[in-house]
Design an enzyme around this catalytic site. Structure first.
Site, PDB file in Angstrom:
ATOM      1  N   ARG A 126       0.936  -1.565  -0.146  1.00  0.00           N
ATOM      2  CA  ARG A 126      -0.385  -0.145  -0.048  1.00  0.00           C
ATOM      3  C   ARG A 126       0.787   1.194  -0.008  1.00  0.00           C
ATOM      4  NH1 ARG A 126      -3.471  -2.014   4.383  1.00  0.00           N
ATOM      5  NH2 ARG A 126      -2.202  -4.176   4.274  1.00  0.00           N
TER       6      ARG A 126
ATOM      7  N   GLU B  56       5.604 -10.914  14.905  1.00  0.00           N
ATOM      8  CA  GLU B  56       5.283 -11.797  16.335  1.00  0.00           C
ATOM      9  C   GLU B  56       5.384 -13.363  16.550  1.00  0.00           C
ATOM     10  OE1 GLU B  56       0.821 -10.729  16.409  1.00  0.00           O
ATOM     11  OE2 GLU B  56       0.545 -11.077  18.986  1.00  0.00           O
TER      12      GLU B  56
END
Ligand code: AMP
Length: 184
Positions: A66, A103
């Protein structure tokens, strides 16, 4: 130079929230509804053009995917080059890369080795890094390092949306100037 609250509201209202995407517990900020809204998209790009026209930038670097949309549009309106920062394995020529932790596990981003050597500049190329959103800041931190490794200076990092509660922007600001259009 700042957006008025009314202008911020036009942008905020144009961003769609998708609950539990791509996994339970995440609220995904969907900017496709900003892009297809001509009032919001043009307001945003005109604002960013005004902000950055005095920075004497040489390149805009955008983070896949993006960051490509906002970055390429801004590069065009400022009359500077655009450099895509891509996920590992996508760029065809010799690359330099930077790993960063997620993560679970890690990820890697790359630029072409000559990405910032496209012009005969007498100074170190000045680069603005842009992405749609900062969460933990891990991706942007790695991208800023990559720009330095590529022989350029990252003079600021710009995000359309800062997820304030995750404090990624606050951390990144300790090492590099950060500009967030909207805080959520
Ligand atoms: P981070 O490295 O944690 O700052 O994550 C930033 C990257 O993940 C950006 O490229 C964002 O587009 C994407 N991202 C993270 N969280 C969200 C979210 N809630 N909504 C949309 N995109 C997100």
């Amino acid at each position: 130079m700042e957006l008025t609250q009314q202008e911020k509201n036009i942008l905020l209202d144009s961003i769609r929230e998708i609950k539990d995407f791509p996994q339970p517990g995440i609220i995904f900020r969907d900017i496709t509804t900003l892009l297809n809204n001509k009032e919001a998209f043009n307001l945003l790009m005109d604002f960013l053009t005004k902000r950055y026209q005095k920075y004497n930038l040489d390149y805009i670097a955008g983070i896949e995917s993006r960051g490509f949309i906002f970055g390429a549009a801004l590069a065009h309106s400022l009359g500077v080059g655009f450099v895509p920062i891509r996920k590992k394995g996508k760029l065809p020529y010799t690359t330099i890369s930077e790993k960063y932790s997620l993560e679970y596990g890690f990820s890697e981003i790359e630029i072409h080795i000559d990405a910032f050597k496209n012009e005969n500049l007498e100074h170190t190329p000045k680069v603005l890094l842009i992405d749609d959103l900062i969460a933990t800041g891990g991706t942007a931190y790695a991208a800023a390092n990559l720009i330095q490794k590529g022989g350029a200076t990252c003079i600021e990092v710009c995000f359309i949306i800062n997820l304030e509660s995750l404090k990624g922007s606050k951390e990144l600001e300790k090492i590099i100037p950060v500009f967030n259009v909207l805080d959520l």
